[in-house]
Design an enzyme around this catalytic site. Structure first.
Site, PDB file in Angstrom:
ATOM      1  N   PHE A  41       0.835  -1.203   0.000  1.00 14.94           N
ATOM      2  CA  PHE A  41       0.000   0.000   0.000  1.00 14.94           C
ATOM      3  C   PHE A  41       0.876   1.262   0.000  1.00 14.94           C
ATOM      4  O   PHE A  41       0.597   2.233  -0.719  1.00 14.94           O
ATOM      5  CB  PHE A  41      -0.924  -0.011   1.228  1.00 14.94           C
ATOM      6  CG  PHE A  41      -2.134   0.864   1.099  1.00 14.94           C
ATOM      7  CD1 PHE A  41      -2.027   2.235   1.171  1.00 14.94           C
ATOM      8  CD2 PHE A  41      -3.391   0.312   0.912  1.00 14.94           C
ATOM      9  CE1 PHE A  41      -3.141   3.052   1.052  1.00 14.94           C
ATOM     10  CE2 PHE A  41      -4.519   1.113   0.787  1.00 14.94           C
ATOM     11  CZ  PHE A  41      -4.396   2.487   0.869  1.00 14.94           C
ATOM     12  N   PHE A  42       1.940   1.251   0.796  1.00 17.12           N
ATOM     13  CA  PHE A  42       2.822   2.408   0.830  1.00 17.12           C
ATOM     14  C   PHE A  42       3.536   2.595  -0.508  1.00 17.12           C
ATOM     15  O   PHE A  42       3.729   3.725  -0.968  1.00 17.12           O
ATOM     16  CB  PHE A  42       3.847   2.259   1.962  1.00 17.12           C
ATOM     17  CG  PHE A  42       3.313   2.605   3.321  1.00 17.12           C
ATOM     18  CD1 PHE A  42       3.125   3.934   3.692  1.00 17.12           C
ATOM     19  CD2 PHE A  42       3.005   1.613   4.240  1.00 17.12           C
ATOM     20  CE1 PHE A  42       2.629   4.263   4.951  1.00 17.12           C
ATOM     21  CE2 PHE A  42       2.516   1.935   5.509  1.00 17.12           C
ATOM     22  CZ  PHE A  42       2.327   3.261   5.857  1.00 17.12           C
ATOM     23  N   PHE A 144      -7.244   7.025   3.092  1.00 16.35           N
ATOM     24  CA  PHE A 144      -6.547   6.346   4.188  1.00 16.35           C
ATOM     25  C   PHE A 144      -7.027   4.906   4.347  1.00 16.35           C
ATOM     26  O   PHE A 144      -6.421   4.117   5.064  1.00 16.35           O
ATOM     27  CB  PHE A 144      -6.739   7.105   5.512  1.00 16.35           C
ATOM     28  CG  PHE A 144      -5.748   6.701   6.564  1.00 16.35           C
ATOM     29  CD1 PHE A 144      -4.470   7.241   6.585  1.00 16.35           C
ATOM     30  CD2 PHE A 144      -6.085   5.764   7.530  1.00 16.35           C
ATOM     31  CE1 PHE A 144      -3.547   6.855   7.547  1.00 16.35           C
ATOM     32  CE2 PHE A 144      -5.169   5.376   8.505  1.00 16.35           C
ATOM     33  CZ  PHE A 144      -3.896   5.915   8.509  1.00 16.35           C
ATOM     34  N   ARG A 284      10.007   7.507   6.775  1.00 18.44           N
ATOM     35  CA  ARG A 284       9.091   8.144   5.830  1.00 18.44           C
ATOM     36  C   ARG A 284       8.777   9.590   6.209  1.00 18.44           C
ATOM     37  O   ARG A 284       8.390  10.394   5.357  1.00 18.44           O
ATOM     38  CB  ARG A 284       7.808   7.321   5.754  1.00 18.44           C
ATOM     39  CG  ARG A 284       6.841   7.731   4.640  1.00 18.44           C
ATOM     40  CD  ARG A 284       5.657   6.784   4.584  1.00 18.44           C
ATOM     41  NE  ARG A 284       4.713   7.158   3.540  1.00 18.44           N
ATOM     42  CZ  ARG A 284       4.795   6.780   2.267  1.00 18.44           C
ATOM     43  NH1 ARG A 284       5.799   6.018   1.885  1.00 18.44           N
ATOM     44  NH2 ARG A 284       3.884   7.150   1.385  1.00 18.44           N
TER      45      ARG A 284
END
Length: 307
Positions: A41-42, A144, A284
């Site tokens: 997902f990231f 999200f 991140r």
């Protein structure tokens, strides 16, 4: 990420650690599948970001349609030439194996909506459109993936919850607040990077642009909302635990559901600590250490996704 960047940065991004702190008690195969899906997902989020930055509308459109297709028939996409699509298909095959057809259909429905929300974000960013606060909050629940992470509580608890439980106001409220906290805290920690990159999708940016707040006032307002999520969750958690207790007085099946509900609620609580830890440990968000505060040093800026 090029191989040398993977070796240098991947472990420090802590993507799988975030999930390990949320889905506590999940069987090993479930935990591994969720952790791998989270990492995917990231990566998808970064590909989307690069497609926006480089104006790759055609590449994004192809990826969008391929992900929709892989979501509906993952087995047909396991060997797709785009590793992002193949990795997604692999995650779906594994996640679809844990519970029943109805859970799979619900997860797919929720993720189709997430893909389309990413498309709306793509259009907002490429046109320079800052959504209003209300519009942003509605869209943020999709970008999200609030209901995806909530769905994954069930395979972690090894139980598909009945609709009457999932849709119970107490359960829904606790689930929503755990995810709102995460999304808004993420916005708080991402704000320096996203302001530096002329972003339009951040609660702070919407507050500044539409409500006339200064940067300092916007930060204070996000912090207030984050803290409110915590206090409101504690009240919702008590109501949800009462729901779980009420099931414990029923049939054998209801008692098993009650145990699963307690596990899910416990992991909603874990989301707060895991998200907080992640944002202060993951590379991140350490923008002060980057040469360019708008661009993570591990991101490959070349034309990924063009082929």
């Amino acid at each position: 990420m090029p191989a040398d960047k993977v070796e240098e940065y991947a472990d420090g991004l802590c993507y799988t650690d975030l999930m390990a702190g949320y889905y506590i008690g999940a069987p090993d195969d479930v935990m591994q599948a969720i952790a791998d899906y989270s990492a995917w997902f990231f990566v998808w989020d970064d590909r989307h970001d690069r497609d926006v930055i480089h104006g790759r509308a055609d590449a994004w459109r192809r990826l969008r349609f391929r992900l929709h297709a892989a979501l509906d028939s993952p087995g047909d996409h396991l060997h797709h030439p785009d590793p992002l699509v193949a990795g997604f298909a692999d995650s779906m095959v594994r996640l679809y194996s844990f519970l029943g057809k109805k859970w799979n259909e619900r997860f797919a429905l929720h993720f189709h909506a997430v893909i389309e929300a990413y498309d709306r974000e793509f259009r907002n960013r490429t046109s320079g459109t800052v959504p209003t606060v209300d519009a942003y909050l509605e869209l943020r629940r999709l970008t999200f993936a609030h209901w995806i992470w909530t769905d994954l509580l069930e395979p972690s608890a090894q139980c598909e919850l009945p609709v009457a439980v999932r849709k119970h106001p107490a359960y829904e409220r606790a689930a929503l607040l755990s995810q709102e906290f995460a999304a808004w805290y993420n916005d708080l920690c991402s704000l320096p990077k996203e302001i530096a990159g002329d972003e339009v999708h951040n609660l702070g940016i919407s507050l500044i642009h539409h409500d006339g707040l200064t940067l300092e006032e916007a930060v204070t307002e996000i912090r207030r909302r984050v803290e409110e999520c915590i206090s409101e969750f504690l009240a919702a958690e008590r109501d949800a635990l009462r729901l779980a207790d009420s099931l414990m007085d029923g049939t054998v099946e209801e008692k098993a559901t009650g145990v699963a509900v307690r596990a899910c609620i416990g992991n909603m609580r874990n989301w707060f600590s895991s998200v907080y830890w992640f944002h202060h440990e993951s590379g991140r968000y350490m923008v002060d250490n980057w040469d360019d505060r708008s661009t993570p040093p591990y991101v490959n800026n070349e034309a990924a996704g063009e082929k």
